[in-house]
Write an enzyme that holds these catalytic residues in place. Sequence first.
Site, PDB file in Angstrom:
ATOM      1  N   GLY A   1       0.808  -1.207   0.147  1.00 55.15           N
ATOM      2  CA  GLY A   1       0.043   0.098   0.148  1.00 55.15           C
ATOM      3  C   GLY A   1       0.973   1.167   0.112  1.00 55.15           C
TER       4      GLY A   1
ATOM      5  CG  ASN B   1       0.261   4.182  13.044  1.00 52.25           C
ATOM      6  OD1 ASN B   1       1.348   4.215  13.289  1.00 52.25           O
ATOM      7  ND2 ASN B   1      -0.262   4.922  12.279  1.00 52.25           N
TER       8      ASN B   1
ATOM      9  CE  LYS C   1       2.761   6.987  14.885  1.00 51.16           C
ATOM     10  NZ  LYS C   1       3.237   6.141  13.926  1.00 51.16           N
TER      11      LYS C   1
ATOM     12  CG  ASN D   1      -1.421   6.681  16.807  1.00 56.05           C
ATOM     13  OD1 ASN D   1      -1.193   7.446  16.067  1.00 56.05           O
ATOM     14  ND2 ASN D   1      -0.651   5.603  16.576  1.00 56.05           N
TER      15      ASN D   1
ATOM     16  CG  ASN E   1      -5.223   8.230  14.960  1.00 57.71           C
ATOM     17  OD1 ASN E   1      -4.609   9.391  14.822  1.00 57.71           O
ATOM     18  ND2 ASN E   1      -4.780   7.366  14.358  1.00 57.71           N
TER      19      ASN E   1
ATOM     20  CG  ASN F   1      -3.768  15.466  12.875  1.00 55.53           C
ATOM     21  OD1 ASN F   1      -4.889  14.872  12.843  1.00 55.53           O
ATOM     22  ND2 ASN F   1      -2.801  14.954  12.747  1.00 55.53           N
TER      23      ASN F   1
ATOM     24  CD  GLU G   1      -4.001   1.010  11.191  1.00 49.42           C
ATOM     25  OE1 GLU G   1      -3.014  -0.218  11.276  1.00 49.42           O
ATOM     26  OE2 GLU G   1      -3.616   1.918  11.097  1.00 49.42           O
TER      27      GLU G   1
HETATM   28  N1  LIG Z   1       0.539   5.993   4.875  1.00 46.70           N
HETATM   29  C1  LIG Z   1       1.140   6.452   5.856  1.00 46.70           C
HETATM   30  O1  LIG Z   1       1.456   7.457   5.776  1.00 46.70           O
HETATM   31  C2  LIG Z   1       1.587   5.731   7.164  1.00 46.70           C
HETATM   32  C3  LIG Z   1       2.528   6.471   7.873  1.00 46.70           C
HETATM   33  C4  LIG Z   1       3.077   5.778   9.248  1.00 46.70           C
HETATM   34  C5  LIG Z   1       2.349   4.518   9.383  1.00 46.70           C
HETATM   35  N2  LIG Z   1       1.380   3.664   8.738  1.00 46.70           N
HETATM   36  C6  LIG Z   1       0.717   2.712   9.161  1.00 46.70           C
HETATM   37  O2  LIG Z   1       1.296   1.845   8.162  1.00 46.70           O
HETATM   38  C7  LIG Z   1       0.263   0.832   8.085  1.00 46.70           C
HETATM   39  C8  LIG Z   1       0.242   0.684   6.547  1.00 46.70           C
HETATM   40  O3  LIG Z   1      -0.484   1.774   6.076  1.00 46.70           O
HETATM   41  P1  LIG Z   1      -0.796   2.282   4.785  1.00 46.70           P
HETATM   42  O4  LIG Z   1      -1.158   3.732   4.731  1.00 46.70           O
HETATM   43  O5  LIG Z   1       0.165   1.894   3.982  1.00 46.70           O
HETATM   44  O6  LIG Z   1      -2.139   1.471   4.259  1.00 46.70           O
HETATM   45  P2  LIG Z   1      -2.728   0.829   2.924  1.00 46.70           P
HETATM   46  O7  LIG Z   1      -2.289   1.946   1.971  1.00 46.70           O
HETATM   47  O8  LIG Z   1      -4.040   0.449   3.230  1.00 46.70           O
HETATM   48  O9  LIG Z   1      -1.720  -0.523   2.756  1.00 46.70           O
HETATM   49  C9  LIG Z   1      -2.060  -1.883   3.119  1.00 46.70           C
HETATM   50  C10 LIG Z   1      -1.720  -2.794   1.824  1.00 46.70           C
HETATM   51  O10 LIG Z   1      -1.944  -4.074   2.663  1.00 46.70           O
HETATM   52  C11 LIG Z   1      -2.679  -4.677   1.569  1.00 46.70           C
HETATM   53  N3  LIG Z   1      -2.882  -5.830   2.198  1.00 46.70           N
HETATM   54  C12 LIG Z   1      -4.233  -6.130   3.068  1.00 46.70           C
HETATM   55  N4  LIG Z   1      -4.326  -7.421   3.304  1.00 46.70           N
HETATM   56  C13 LIG Z   1      -3.387  -8.090   2.583  1.00 46.70           C
HETATM   57  C14 LIG Z   1      -3.332  -9.471   2.435  1.00 46.70           C
HETATM   58  N5  LIG Z   1      -3.901 -10.530   3.171  1.00 46.70           N
HETATM   59  N6  LIG Z   1      -2.018  -9.767   1.876  1.00 46.70           N
HETATM   60  C15 LIG Z   1      -1.413  -8.649   1.034  1.00 46.70           C
HETATM   61  N7  LIG Z   1      -1.570  -7.671   1.208  1.00 46.70           N
HETATM   62  C16 LIG Z   1      -2.668  -7.223   1.776  1.00 46.70           C
HETATM   63  C17 LIG Z   1      -3.635  -3.781   1.119  1.00 46.70           C
HETATM   64  O11 LIG Z   1      -4.125  -4.265  -0.166  1.00 46.70           O
HETATM   65  P3  LIG Z   1      -5.501  -3.541  -0.777  1.00 46.70           P
HETATM   66  O12 LIG Z   1      -5.015  -2.487  -1.805  1.00 46.70           O
HETATM   67  O13 LIG Z   1      -5.918  -4.689  -1.682  1.00 46.70           O
HETATM   68  O14 LIG Z   1      -6.401  -3.263   0.383  1.00 46.70           O
HETATM   69  C18 LIG Z   1      -2.739  -2.544   0.813  1.00 46.70           C
HETATM   70  O15 LIG Z   1      -2.309  -2.427  -0.270  1.00 46.70           O
HETATM   71  C19 LIG Z   1      -1.063   1.115   8.989  1.00 46.70           C
HETATM   72  O16 LIG Z   1      -0.864   0.467  10.202  1.00 46.70           O
HETATM   73  C20 LIG Z   1      -0.520   2.720   9.047  1.00 46.70           C
HETATM   74  O17 LIG Z   1      -1.279   3.086  10.284  1.00 46.70           O
HETATM   75  C21 LIG Z   1       0.954   4.670   7.385  1.00 46.70           C
END
Ligand SMILES: NC(=O)c1ccc[n+]([C@@H]2O[C@H](COP(=O)([O-])OP(=O)(O)OC[C@H]3O[C@@H](n4cnc5c(N)ncnc54)[C@H](OP(=O)(O)O)[C@@H]3O)[C@@H](O)[C@H]2O)c1
Length: 297
Positions: free
Chosen positions: A9, A94, A175, A179, A183, A193, A257
């Site tokens: 993702g 997170n 963290k 959150n 959040n 925020n 989450e």
């Molecule tokens: N984005 C940020 O800036 C950021 C910053 C710090 C921390 N985080 C944390 O990092 C984590 C990920 O965040 P994100 O923003 O990257 O979320 P995201 O864009 O939703 O990425 C998650 C990815 O995992 C995939 N996925 C879900 N189930 C799966 C499975 N069974 N097998 C393989 N892939 C699977 C999803 O696929 P689909 O596309 O099919 O849904 C999606 O592509 C979260 O906990 C978030 O809070 C994010």
Amino acid sequence: MNITIVGPGAIGSLWAIKLLQAGHNVSLWSRTTYNSIDLSLDGQASLSFSNNNIEKLSASDLVIVTVKAWQVEEATTPLLQYLDPDTILMFMHNGMGAVDEIATQIDAHPIVLATTTQAAFKPDRNSVSHTGAGQTQLGAFNQAGKKCTFLVDVLNHALPNVSWNPEIHTALWTKLAINCAINPLTGLEQIKNGELSEPRFGNTLTAIIEELTQVMQAEGISCSFDELETNVNKVIQATAKNNSSMKQDMFYQRRTEIDFITGFLIETAHKHQIDVPVNQTLLTQVKEQESSWKKQD
Ligand SMILES: NC(=O)c1ccc[n+]([C@@H]2O[C@H](COP(=O)([O-])OP(=O)(O)OC[C@H]3O[C@@H](n4cnc5c(N)ncnc54)[C@H](OP(=O)(O)O)[C@@H]3O)[C@@H](O)[C@H]2O)c1
């Protein structure tokens, strides 16, 4: 290194590109059925990654799981049959509690926990924007994970700043506290925020932080109300214009989450017989909204 990113993702795609550019063999494991996925970072030329290739997965030295907290179990456990026990598992998400839920199944592997303030956004399936530079902290979840400090150099070379934190549990709680404060309120109120610094949120934030302080102290985390409050206020100011992930998830009616953020806090509070009514109310309100939407995957 041979590296597989599970869950490409926003954050996973960012690390995949940065690690590939740093010279590693990087492949992806996603929910799609494509053999390869092209990813472009901030409008640069696309890079091609192999996807869902069992040979590459089996040859991985490092598997980085970047799915959301509630997706960790479903994404990780089917892959274990293909992995060598020496393969390092790193979890970057997170919230807390998701890795504990599968700990007995993965304990043969060195396990590393990561928390990051890097920010990324995926406007479409093949593009990722690096929307904010940040810090990434790594730490061991199990004994074998303690031998993985070299991963700091690997990750830092790809996307600095990365550091090893022997007290990763404390960093994750810190963290989690931020959150818990930011959040649910920004999600329920659908505000940025920075709006949390308005006086109308003062009492609620104070109560959330008081409950957090009690639970964290009972868990043996060294912290005070003043420290936590200062920390929360700093993040509110520094990210004033940002939309929290929970605000966005609730806007798009995606599962949040919350279970691994406020829910984890409440579970820990119960373990210590501490009442956390304000956090409980926030959890209930977010869950009520979630259950009013159509079923999410
Ligand atoms: N984005 C940020 O800036 C950021 C910053 C710090 C921390 N985080 C944390 O990092 C984590 C990920 O965040 P994100 O923003 O990257 O979320 P995201 O864009 O939703 O990425 C998650 C990815 O995992 C995939 N996925 C879900 N189930 C799966 C499975 N069974 N097998 C393989 N892939 C699977 C999803 O696929 P689909 O596309 O099919 O849904 C999606 O592509 C979260 O906990 C978030 O809070 C994010």
